[in-house]
Every structure is written in structure tokens, then in C-alpha cells.
Scaffold this active site. Structure first.
Site, short mmCIF file in Angstrom:
data_model
loop_
_atom_site.label_atom_id
_atom_site.label_comp_id
_atom_site.label_asym_id
_atom_site.label_seq_id
_atom_site.Cartn_x
_atom_site.Cartn_y
_atom_site.Cartn_z
N ARG A 32 0.44 -1.54 -0.11
CA ARG A 32 0.06 -0.25 -0.32
C ARG A 32 0.89 1.35 0.09
O ARG A 32 1.80 1.64 1.17
CB ARG A 32 -0.85 0.09 1.14
N GLU A 40 -11.48 4.87 -5.36
CA GLU A 40 -12.00 3.99 -4.78
C GLU A 40 -12.77 3.20 -6.10
O GLU A 40 -13.08 4.12 -6.33
CB GLU A 40 -13.02 3.72 -4.01
N ARG A 74 -0.87 -5.29 5.32
CA ARG A 74 -0.52 -4.87 3.86
C ARG A 74 1.14 -3.93 3.88
O ARG A 74 0.95 -3.61 5.51
CB ARG A 74 -1.35 -3.77 3.28
#
Length: 140
Positions: A32, A40, A74
């Protein structure tokens, strides 16, 4: 081992871009991008942001300055392709917001966002772009 002030530096191969701020490395690690938040899926410019991150990363050897691991496990990092700071590039081009909540002291990202807004680049072409954080909250 990296200390709190010194980020761990890793070399990875970007195998696949998931969206405008996340990709998967050749060993399956999800990364990320730190300090930015891209639109999004379902938001305006989500596809453009993903496509741009693909151009910048996919199939390339990247250098990560790991900052953290998030709640989704992540790797959160500043990502470089050669000398290009990809996190910064996404904000400069209006493909992502400066994620002030997680990077409140990052003045360079803040300034890059202001410049993109003023020149109406990317998502800033819209009169009232919705921050991805607010979009996620509304979608829950």
C-alpha cells in the site's frame, strides 16, 4: 534491523496493480503506498489512477522504503522506480489525495496536492471530488 527513524529498504518486483494505491509483488506481498489515498472502485478517476499506477510500476523492479504494516497486513511504503517517488507522482498528477490522517507532517505531499488542485489535474477537474476516506465511510 530498521529502527523507528530508519525505514526498512526492500527491492521488489511489481507483479500486479490492484488499484490506485495498492499492488502485489512477485512474492505475493501486498504493498500500500504510504501517505496517499487513491479513488476507490466506483469513484470517478479510480480507473485512471489504477491505470497510471500500472504504467509506473507493473513489471518493474521497485525500491520500497517500508513505513509500516497496516491492519490488512499490507506493507505500507514509499515506492520508487529508479529516482521517481511514485507516491508523490500520483499526487502531482491528481491521481490521489495526500492522506493527511496517516501522513500529517508530509509537507511535500500536501504541497503537491495543492498544486494539482490549483491546476485542476486529474481528479481535481471535478468540481467536488469526494475523498476516498469519505467514500468508504458512506459505502459501509
Amino acid at each position: 534491523p530498521a529502527t523507528a527513524t530508519q525505514a526498512a529498504e526492500l527491492q521488489v518486483e511489481c507483479q500486479r496493480v490492484l488499484d490506485g494505491d495498492t499492488f502485489v509483488t512477485s512474492d505475493g506481498t501486498k504493498v500500500r503506498l504510504w501517505g496517499i489515498d487513491a479513488p476507490e472502485k466506483g469513484q470517478p478517476y479510480a480507473d485512471e489512477a489504477r491505470a497510471r499506477l500500472k504504467e509506473l510500476c507493473e513489471g518493474k523492479t521497485l525500491r520500497l522504503l517500508q513505513k509500516d504494516t497496516d491492519s490488512y497486513k499490507r506493507t505500507v511504503a514509499v515506492v520508487y522506480a529508479d529516482s521517481c517517488n511514485i507516491n508523490m507522482q500520483m499526487v502531482i498528477e491528481g491521481m490521489a489525495w495526500h492522506y493527511a490522517y496517516f501522513a500529517p507532517d508530509e509537507r511535500n505531499l500536501e504541497a503537491a496536492q495543492r498544486a494539482a488542485q490549483l491546476s485542476r489535474k486529474g481528479l481535481w477537474k471535478d468540481a467536488n471530488p469526494v475523498n476516498p476516506y469519505d467514500f468508504r465511510k458512506q459505502s459501509r
